[in-house]
Design a protein around this motif. Sequence first.
Motif, PDB file in Angstrom:
ATOM      1  N   GLN A  34       0.831  -1.197   0.000  1.00  0.00           N
ATOM      2  CA  GLN A  34       0.000   0.000   0.000  1.00  0.00           C
ATOM      3  C   GLN A  34       0.871   1.255   0.000  1.00  0.00           C
ATOM      4  N   PRO A  35       0.325   2.386  -0.471  1.00  0.00           N
ATOM      5  CA  PRO A  35       1.122   3.620  -0.505  1.00  0.00           C
ATOM      6  C   PRO A  35       1.655   4.033   0.866  1.00  0.00           C
ATOM      7  N   ASN A  36       0.853   3.839   1.921  1.00  0.00           N
ATOM      8  CA  ASN A  36       1.284   4.193   3.272  1.00  0.00           C
ATOM      9  C   ASN A  36       2.105   3.043   3.852  1.00  0.00           C
ATOM     10  N   LYS A  37       3.399   3.280   4.051  1.00  0.00           N
ATOM     11  CA  LYS A  37       4.294   2.215   4.518  1.00  0.00           C
ATOM     12  C   LYS A  37       4.345   2.086   6.038  1.00  0.00           C
ATOM     13  N   LYS A  38       3.714   3.013   6.756  1.00  0.00           N
ATOM     14  CA  LYS A  38       3.838   3.013   8.215  1.00  0.00           C
ATOM     15  C   LYS A  38       3.314   1.731   8.865  1.00  0.00           C
ATOM     16  N   PRO A  39       2.138   1.203   8.487  1.00  0.00           N
ATOM     17  CA  PRO A  39       1.690  -0.048   9.115  1.00  0.00           C
ATOM     18  C   PRO A  39       2.684  -1.190   8.944  1.00  0.00           C
ATOM     19  N   SER A  40       3.291  -1.259   7.766  1.00  0.00           N
ATOM     20  CA  SER A  40       4.279  -2.304   7.524  1.00  0.00           C
ATOM     21  C   SER A  40       5.502  -2.094   8.409  1.00  0.00           C
ATOM     22  N   ARG A  41       6.030  -0.864   8.405  1.00  0.00           N
ATOM     23  CA  ARG A  41       7.214  -0.572   9.213  1.00  0.00           C
ATOM     24  C   ARG A  41       6.935  -0.818  10.697  1.00  0.00           C
TER      25      ARG A  41
ATOM     26  N   THR B  66       4.886  -2.895  12.015  1.00  0.00           N
ATOM     27  CA  THR B  66       4.781  -4.333  12.280  1.00  0.00           C
ATOM     28  C   THR B  66       6.157  -4.976  12.353  1.00  0.00           C
ATOM     29  N   TYR B  67       7.040  -4.623  11.416  1.00  0.00           N
ATOM     30  CA  TYR B  67       8.412  -5.137  11.474  1.00  0.00           C
ATOM     31  C   TYR B  67       9.090  -4.716  12.784  1.00  0.00           C
ATOM     32  N   GLU B  68       8.919  -3.457  13.164  1.00  0.00           N
ATOM     33  CA  GLU B  68       9.564  -2.941  14.376  1.00  0.00           C
ATOM     34  C   GLU B  68       9.007  -3.615  15.628  1.00  0.00           C
ATOM     35  N   LEU B  69       7.700  -3.876  15.639  1.00  0.00           N
ATOM     36  CA  LEU B  69       7.108  -4.545  16.799  1.00  0.00           C
ATOM     37  C   LEU B  69       7.687  -5.941  16.968  1.00  0.00           C
ATOM     38  N   MET B  70       7.771  -6.705  15.890  1.00  0.00           N
ATOM     39  CA  MET B  70       8.321  -8.061  15.999  1.00  0.00           C
ATOM     40  C   MET B  70       9.783  -8.033  16.414  1.00  0.00           C
ATOM     41  N   ASP B  71      10.535  -7.070  15.907  1.00  0.00           N
ATOM     42  CA  ASP B  71      11.938  -6.936  16.296  1.00  0.00           C
ATOM     43  C   ASP B  71      12.042  -6.683  17.796  1.00  0.00           C
ATOM     44  N   GLU B  72      11.188  -5.824  18.323  1.00  0.00           N
ATOM     45  CA  GLU B  72      11.208  -5.520  19.753  1.00  0.00           C
ATOM     46  C   GLU B  72      10.788  -6.736  20.582  1.00  0.00           C
ATOM     47  N   LEU B  73       9.781  -7.467  20.114  1.00  0.00           N
ATOM     48  CA  LEU B  73       9.298  -8.640  20.856  1.00  0.00           C
ATOM     49  C   LEU B  73      10.337  -9.758  20.890  1.00  0.00           C
ATOM     50  N   LEU B  74      11.231  -9.776  19.903  1.00  0.00           N
ATOM     51  CA  LEU B  74      12.260 -10.820  19.832  1.00  0.00           C
ATOM     52  C   LEU B  74      13.588 -10.381  20.436  1.00  0.00           C
TER      53      LEU B  74
ATOM     54  N   ASN C 163      14.303  -4.849   6.671  1.00  0.00           N
ATOM     55  CA  ASN C 163      13.065  -4.353   6.070  1.00  0.00           C
ATOM     56  C   ASN C 163      12.749  -2.940   6.545  1.00  0.00           C
ATOM     57  N   VAL C 164      13.003  -2.661   7.804  1.00  0.00           N
ATOM     58  CA  VAL C 164      12.766  -1.310   8.326  1.00  0.00           C
ATOM     59  C   VAL C 164      13.699  -0.311   7.646  1.00  0.00           C
ATOM     60  N   ARG C 165      14.970  -0.680   7.480  1.00  0.00           N
ATOM     61  CA  ARG C 165      15.916   0.230   6.812  1.00  0.00           C
ATOM     62  C   ARG C 165      15.473   0.521   5.381  1.00  0.00           C
ATOM     63  N   ARG C 166      14.995  -0.521   4.693  1.00  0.00           N
ATOM     64  CA  ARG C 166      14.544  -0.316   3.314  1.00  0.00           C
ATOM     65  C   ARG C 166      13.346   0.617   3.255  1.00  0.00           C
TER      66      ARG C 166
ATOM     67  N   MET D  17      22.937  -4.846   2.662  1.00  0.00           N
ATOM     68  CA  MET D  17      22.618  -4.728   4.075  1.00  0.00           C
ATOM     69  C   MET D  17      22.440  -3.274   4.488  1.00  0.00           C
ATOM     70  N   LYS D  18      23.241  -2.392   3.933  1.00  0.00           N
ATOM     71  CA  LYS D  18      23.132  -0.970   4.276  1.00  0.00           C
ATOM     72  C   LYS D  18      21.738  -0.445   3.989  1.00  0.00           C
ATOM     73  N   PHE D  19      21.180  -0.861   2.838  1.00  0.00           N
ATOM     74  CA  PHE D  19      19.879  -0.353   2.428  1.00  0.00           C
ATOM     75  C   PHE D  19      18.737  -1.331   2.706  1.00  0.00           C
ATOM     76  N   GLY D  20      19.044  -2.443   3.368  1.00  0.00           N
ATOM     77  CA  GLY D  20      17.988  -3.348   3.805  1.00  0.00           C
ATOM     78  C   GLY D  20      17.297  -4.110   2.703  1.00  0.00           C
ATOM     79  N   VAL D  21      18.012  -4.434   1.634  1.00  0.00           N
ATOM     80  CA  VAL D  21      17.401  -5.163   0.521  1.00  0.00           C
ATOM     81  C   VAL D  21      17.425  -6.653   0.857  1.00  0.00           C
ATOM     82  N   SER D  22      16.249  -7.196   1.151  1.00  0.00           N
ATOM     83  CA  SER D  22      16.151  -8.603   1.537  1.00  0.00           C
ATOM     84  C   SER D  22      15.321  -9.413   0.563  1.00  0.00           C
ATOM     85  N   ALA D  23      14.860  -8.800  -0.533  1.00  0.00           N
ATOM     86  CA  ALA D  23      14.072  -9.504  -1.537  1.00  0.00           C
ATOM     87  C   ALA D  23      14.409  -8.948  -2.913  1.00  0.00           C
TER      88      ALA D  23
END
Length: 246
Positions: A37-44, A46-54, A72-75, A177-183
């Motif tokens: 979706q155009p708004n990337k905040k929900p995605s970012r 979600t990634y940040e929440l899982m990172d914090e939980l782990l 993914n957050v860096r990207r 890795m610098k730019f978070g390209v994982s796909a």
Amino acid sequence: QQAEVVEQLHAYLKSRKPLGLQDVQTGMMAAAMFELQPNKKPSRDTYELMDELLKEDEREEMQNLRINLQANVRRLNLLGSKFELQAVSLDQQKIDIDNYAGKFVIVDFFATWCEPCLSEIPRVRKQYEKYREKGLEVIGISLDGDADALNAYLDRAKLPWPIIHDNAEKLTDRIQMKFGVSALPTVLLLNKEGTVVSLEARGSELERLMQMLFEAPTPAAAPAGTPTPAGVPTPAPPAEPPTSTP
């Protein structure tokens, strides 16, 4: 509706103590869908929440997953930020994004083992040949581990833009890795100031962006005092999901 789904997903993830592998996979799949979706905040978020939980999880596989989450957050954070790239191409050109000032730039992360990447390159070439005289440049960044396979492909393809081989010995030193390209494929579009204005400049979306930038009539001047960020495309429609790198 999306906000409600995001809230429910985050509540579910927070309720899982500890997070299981399936929980993380579910969260990452949802974040990838939000990312379309155009708004990337929900995605970012979600990634940040899982990172914090782990964060305190001692399992090795979970800490490895955190590397991908953080990438993914860096990207996603690239959008609206300057693409700070300094590297040397295979033909020993010094690549500095500042040297591309005043031009639009497509940055194509690819690999020769990635079939969708190879399908995308002819589309990029078509746009480059059509608009290079109007100020379009391309930089290719190969994630190939096999230098021979890359060189063999380049001998056949004869791409007319510089190629950077992102093969630093240490993974943490790589451009990927610098730019978070994982796909892959990951195709970025930079505006004339070197700012990332699209994370999904591929397929039909690439053609849409090129037509908007180079074919659309010049709009009327905005009233005095109206902010007009030059070269920033309008929000993109959902793109097709990329192919994950192995």
